[in-house]
Design an enzyme around this catalytic site. Structure first.
Site, short mmCIF file in Angstrom:
data_model
loop_
_atom_site.label_atom_id
_atom_site.label_comp_id
_atom_site.label_asym_id
_atom_site.label_seq_id
_atom_site.Cartn_x
_atom_site.Cartn_y
_atom_site.Cartn_z
N HIS A 1 0.81 -1.22 0.00
CA HIS A 1 0.00 0.00 0.00
C HIS A 1 0.84 1.27 0.00
O HIS A 1 0.36 2.33 0.37
CB HIS A 1 -0.96 -0.01 1.20
CG HIS A 1 -2.01 -1.08 1.13
ND1 HIS A 1 -2.80 -1.45 2.19
CD2 HIS A 1 -2.40 -1.87 0.09
CE1 HIS A 1 -3.63 -2.42 1.81
NE2 HIS A 1 -3.39 -2.70 0.54
N CYS B 1 3.90 13.11 -7.36
CA CYS B 1 3.07 13.94 -8.24
C CYS B 1 1.84 13.11 -8.61
O CYS B 1 1.97 11.97 -9.02
CB CYS B 1 3.88 14.30 -9.49
SG CYS B 1 2.87 15.02 -10.78
N GLY C 1 -2.00 -9.27 12.53
CA GLY C 1 -2.48 -7.91 12.80
C GLY C 1 -3.21 -7.27 11.64
O GLY C 1 -3.09 -6.08 11.42
N ASN D 1 -3.88 -12.57 15.59
CA ASN D 1 -4.62 -11.31 15.58
C ASN D 1 -5.29 -11.08 16.93
O ASN D 1 -5.55 -12.04 17.67
CB ASN D 1 -5.69 -11.32 14.47
CG ASN D 1 -6.01 -9.93 13.96
OD1 ASN D 1 -5.11 -9.24 13.47
ND2 ASN D 1 -7.24 -9.50 14.10
N ALA E 1 0.32 -9.00 18.95
CA ALA E 1 1.49 -9.40 18.13
C ALA E 1 2.79 -9.16 18.88
O ALA E 1 3.73 -9.95 18.77
CB ALA E 1 1.48 -8.62 16.82
P1 NAD Z 1 -7.18 -2.85 10.13
O1 NAD Z 1 -7.19 -1.59 10.90
O2 NAD Z 1 -8.30 -3.14 9.21
O3 NAD Z 1 -7.09 -4.11 11.12
C1 NAD Z 1 -6.12 -4.21 12.12
C2 NAD Z 1 -6.30 -5.56 12.81
O4 NAD Z 1 -5.26 -5.68 13.77
C3 NAD Z 1 -7.63 -5.70 13.56
O5 NAD Z 1 -8.23 -6.94 13.22
C4 NAD Z 1 -7.23 -5.68 15.04
O6 NAD Z 1 -8.01 -6.55 15.84
C5 NAD Z 1 -5.82 -6.18 14.97
N1 NAD Z 1 -4.95 -5.70 16.05
C6 NAD Z 1 -4.97 -4.50 16.68
N2 NAD Z 1 -3.98 -4.42 17.56
C7 NAD Z 1 -3.30 -5.59 17.49
C8 NAD Z 1 -2.16 -6.11 18.16
N3 NAD Z 1 -1.51 -5.41 19.08
N4 NAD Z 1 -1.73 -7.35 17.83
C9 NAD Z 1 -2.39 -8.10 16.90
N5 NAD Z 1 -3.48 -7.66 16.25
C10 NAD Z 1 -3.91 -6.41 16.53
O7 NAD Z 1 -5.79 -2.87 9.37
P2 NAD Z 1 -5.38 -3.58 8.02
O8 NAD Z 1 -5.98 -4.94 7.95
O9 NAD Z 1 -3.91 -3.41 7.93
O10 NAD Z 1 -6.06 -2.73 6.83
C11 NAD Z 1 -6.38 -1.37 6.87
C12 NAD Z 1 -5.60 -0.43 5.97
O11 NAD Z 1 -5.11 0.56 6.82
C13 NAD Z 1 -4.40 -0.95 5.28
O12 NAD Z 1 -4.53 -0.60 3.95
C14 NAD Z 1 -3.21 -0.17 5.84
O13 NAD Z 1 -2.40 0.28 4.78
C15 NAD Z 1 -3.82 1.01 6.49
N6 NAD Z 1 -3.21 1.47 7.76
C16 NAD Z 1 -1.86 1.43 7.96
C17 NAD Z 1 -1.33 1.87 9.17
C18 NAD Z 1 0.16 1.83 9.36
O14 NAD Z 1 0.92 1.86 8.38
N7 NAD Z 1 0.64 1.77 10.60
C19 NAD Z 1 -2.16 2.31 10.18
C20 NAD Z 1 -3.54 2.35 9.95
C21 NAD Z 1 -4.05 1.91 8.75
#
Ligand code: NAD
Length: 249
Positions: A125, A133, A193, A219, A237
């Protein structure tokens, strides 16, 4: 190698990991949650709590309100700049040194896996640290500071944007191809996660299983993948992954 099995880690799963020759790990926002970075499904904090990230991370939102989207990303960049890798990132970097082959695929845009020492990370992503740009898709490192939002590309005057994949956009084909190739030939696939709701990333576990690999999920809560997984471990995690590393020592 130690001979102990804490109840959180089923022995069959530990064995699958210890004997894996080609491991693929897919990570999501949950892996960075313990670094203080909110997932999309957690309540946003502070000023941004009233906005739904899934409505800001879209091309339509950028056209409708570029200042709002740019400022939301500026806030997220600031959070990421202040964050450090947590024990989950560190354990995955360590794991890469301990197994014969590990391909790390991430949906995260924060670069924390690389900061922890993981190499050849496939970023599905994009990366929030880069600005591109919106017309040419070239990376832009500097632009004139004005009061206008979004800032404009110094070469072609098109709006600049973060180098991330927004909802409704295609993923970078090179990253997708590399992810699918690794997944189709792995013997163990770990989904960590991630809510397993965002496609095409969520399809990878099913590709792996279809090609004969074992699939494990780590998860904090059940997801649509849980009932299909060969092993489903519920927990943080940053706790489970360091425990796993202990089995190699
Ligand atoms: P999501 O927010 O949809 O899901 C996160 C999952 O992680 C949830 O099911 C939650 O229960 C679980 N979770 C939360 N804390 C946890 C922990 N400590 N240990 C294990 N599991 C845990 O995220 P996603 O599936 O990555 O998809 C959402 C989109 O959001 C992606 O496209 C991503 O690029 C973007 N995103 C990225 C970031 C980042 O780069 N840090 C942050 C937020 C969103």
């Amino acid at each position: 190698m130690t001979d102990r099995s804490p109840p959180t880690l089923p022995r069959d799963f530990v064995d699958a990991l210890l004997y894996s020759k080609r491991l693929v790990v897919l990570t999501g926002a949950g892996v960075s949650a313990e670094s203080g970075l909110p997932t999309f499904r957690q309540a946003q904090i502070g000023l941004w709590s009233r906005y739904d990230p899934q409505e800001l991370a879209t091309p339509q939102a950028f056209v409708a309100n570029p200042r709002l989207v740019w400022e939301w990303y500026a806030w997220r960049r600031q959070l990421i700049t202040e964050a450090s890798p947590n024990p989950a990132h560190q354990a995955l970097a360590d794991l890469q040194q301990l197994v014969p082959a590990l391909t790390l695929i991430t949906q995260n845009v924060d670069g924390l896996h690389q900061q922890a020492g993981s190499s050849d990370v496939i970023e599905l992503h994009g990366n929030i640290g880069r600005t591109i740009c919106s017309r040419e898709r070239t990376v832009v490192d500097a632009w004139p500071v004005t009061e206008e939002f979004p800032p404009l590309c110094p070469d072609c005057q098109a709006p600049l944007r973060p180098d991330v994949v927004w909802f409704g956009e295609s993923l970078p084909s090179g990253a997708v191809n590399a992810a699918v190739d690794a997944t189709a030939t792995c013997d163990l696939f770990l989904s960590i996660g991630t809510s397993a709701l965002i496609h095409p990333a969520a399809d990878l576990a099913h590709i792996a299983q279809h090609r004969g690999a074992l699939v494990a999920e780590l998860n904090a809560e059940p997801t649509p993948l849980t009932r299909h997984a060969d092993f489903a471990l519920q927990g943080q995690a940053g706790v489970l992954l360091p425990e796993l590393i202990d089995y190699f020592r």
